[in-house]
Write a protein that holds these residues in place. Structure first.
Motif, PDB file in Angstrom:
ATOM      1  N   CYS B  19       0.838  -1.205   0.000  1.00 41.91           N
ATOM      2  CA  CYS B  19       0.000   0.000   0.000  1.00 41.91           C
ATOM      3  C   CYS B  19       0.871   1.253   0.000  1.00 41.91           C
ATOM      4  O   CYS B  19       0.628   2.187  -0.752  1.00 41.91           O
ATOM      5  CB  CYS B  19      -0.901   0.036   1.227  1.00 41.91           C
ATOM      6  SG  CYS B  19      -2.220  -1.184   1.190  1.00 41.91           S
ATOM      7  N   HIS B  45      -2.912  -4.685  -7.450  1.00 47.04           N
ATOM      8  CA  HIS B  45      -3.093  -4.343  -6.035  1.00 47.04           C
ATOM      9  C   HIS B  45      -4.464  -3.704  -5.799  1.00 47.04           C
ATOM     10  O   HIS B  45      -5.163  -4.041  -4.850  1.00 47.04           O
ATOM     11  CB  HIS B  45      -1.991  -3.400  -5.553  1.00 47.04           C
ATOM     12  CG  HIS B  45      -2.143  -3.005  -4.117  1.00 47.04           C
ATOM     13  ND1 HIS B  45      -1.643  -3.767  -3.085  1.00 47.04           N
ATOM     14  CD2 HIS B  45      -2.787  -1.958  -3.541  1.00 47.04           C
ATOM     15  CE1 HIS B  45      -1.971  -3.195  -1.928  1.00 47.04           C
ATOM     16  NE2 HIS B  45      -2.664  -2.086  -2.182  1.00 47.04           N
ATOM     17  N   CYS B  49      -7.428  -4.356  -2.942  1.00 53.57           N
ATOM     18  CA  CYS B  49      -7.288  -3.492  -1.762  1.00 53.57           C
ATOM     19  C   CYS B  49      -8.311  -2.348  -1.780  1.00 53.57           C
ATOM     20  O   CYS B  49      -8.202  -1.410  -2.571  1.00 53.57           O
ATOM     21  CB  CYS B  49      -5.872  -2.937  -1.691  1.00 53.57           C
ATOM     22  SG  CYS B  49      -5.602  -1.869  -0.274  1.00 53.57           S
ATOM     23  N   CYS B  52      -6.859   1.319  -0.866  1.00 51.66           N
ATOM     24  CA  CYS B  52      -6.139   2.024  -1.932  1.00 51.66           C
ATOM     25  C   CYS B  52      -7.096   2.483  -3.024  1.00 51.66           C
ATOM     26  O   CYS B  52      -6.921   3.555  -3.594  1.00 51.66           O
ATOM     27  CB  CYS B  52      -5.039   1.141  -2.528  1.00 51.66           C
ATOM     28  SG  CYS B  52      -3.583   1.087  -1.472  1.00 51.66           S
TER      29      CYS B  52
HETATM   30 ZN   LIG Z   1      -3.494  -1.027  -0.634  1.00 50.44          ZN
END
Ligand SMILES: [Zn+2]
Lengths: 193, 157
Positions: B19, B45, B49, B52
């Motif tokens: 992150c 990612h 996530c 994010c």
């Molecule tokens: Zn993340």
């Protein structure tokens, strides 16, 4: 009329040439100032000062750069000066406020809101946040970033306006973006909006 | 040493690290300024996530303000106002000429009053330490000039 004819006309005090210059470049100059001062009325006042300076110093224009480069340089310098003076003024105002206990800030905020009546609060808060973040950038980063984002100037022309190398422009804009991202992330984490 | 440490804390730290690394590139990702390799990493990612993704949309909406607000409408009276200011010029010069004469006169009077007042004070004072407060306030004013201090204070507003 090409650029050199335009400049010659202004140097000879020809009002028609000056008017043509203003009408051609007013959007560009106002937008550049706006990117730094974030307020339309102030941006227009500053743009007027820019054109007055051009009119009064036209004989010094050497013609080895484009008119736009010259205008961008004066516009960014004047806008940065304006912000600097404002900062100083607000600093002393805040000292005064702590002594008098007075708070003029509410009226200030509502004035800003009236400036853009059709925006909802969230957008207003977002733009306040972004402006604050831009204001915290060091001046050179702010100048390069504004010319790139508000005026969409290529790096080469930014280098000419700021009289620095292409590599410096790249690095200034890169750092400006990093700084903005960090500031926005801080705010995101703290839910400041 | 470090390799062992990394391995032992891997489950907790890896996502966090990812992150953090990713946050540094999101603004460049938005501006299409990352390599293909990086773009794929970021998108992989982001797919897993939530945090994010949510920061990315916050960042995107923040930066989009520029697109929304730039090129504000210029007043139709811009040139009219400007040409009025051009003609104002002679009057302004007369005024500033007057100011050029009046200002030195004003400051000379202040200076003379200061000298007079100072000599009166000086004759009453018993020791030379009278000077001290004046110098420290000058020091303070010089500090205000220093940009870092000023922006530090302003940063809190
Ligand atoms: Zn993340």
């Amino acid at each position: 009329m090409d650029e050199s004819e335009l400049i010659k006309g202004i140097q000879q005090g020809d009002n028609k040439a000056f008017r043509l210059l203003v009408e051609t470049y007013q959007r560009m100059v106002v937008n550049t100032c706006f990117g730094i001062v974030h307020n339309t009325a102030d941006a227009e006042d500053l743009a007027q000062d820019v054109f007055l300076e051009i009119f009064r110093t036209a004989e010094n224009f050497r013609g080895d750069s484009k008119i736009s480069t010259w205008l961008y340089r004066i516009a960014t310098n004047r806008s940065l000066n304006f912000v600097r003076n404002n900062k100083r003024k607000r600093f002393f105002q805040s000292i005064e406020e702590t002594f008098t206990g007075g708070r003029n800030r509410n009226s200030e905020i509502s004035e800003n809101r009236n400036d853009q009546p059709d925006q909802n609060i969230t957008d207003q808060q977002r733009s306040d946040l972004l402006h604050r973040a831009i204001d915290r950038l060091p001046e050179k980063q702010r100048t390069a970033f504004t010319l790139n984002k508000y005026e969409e100037l290529p790096y080469q022309q930014i280098a000419e306006v700021m009289e620095i190398s292409l590599a410096s422009v790249e690095s200034l804009i890169h750092r400006a973006k990093k700084n903005l991202q960090e500031q926005l992330y801080e705010c995101y984490k703290k839910k400041c909006v | 040493m470090q390799v062992f440490n990394l391995n032992s804390v891997k489950p907790l730290n890896n996502d966090d690290m990812e992150c953090k690394t990713l946050h540094k590139d999101l603004i460049f990702y938005l501006d299409n300024e990352v390599s293909n390799q990086k773009r794929i990493e970021i998108e992989e990612h982001l797919a897993k996530c939530v945090d994010c993704r949510s920061f990315l949309s916050f960042l995107k909406e923040g930066m989009q303000i520029i697109e929304k607000e730039k090129n504000p409408e210029v007043s139709p009276f811009f040139y009219t106002r400007l040409s009025a200011r051009l003609e104002e010029k002679p009057e302004y010069q007369v005024q500033s000429q007057w100011a050029r004469l009046a200002q030195p006169a004003f400051f000379s009077i202040i200076l003379l009053l200061g000298i007079y007042g100072g000599s009166r004070l000086g004759s009453n004072a018993s020791f030379p330490k009278v000077n001290q407060p004046a110098t420290s306030s000058i020091q303070m004013l010089n500090d205000f000039e220093a940009e870092p201090i000023e922006s530090f204070l302003l940063g809190e507003l």
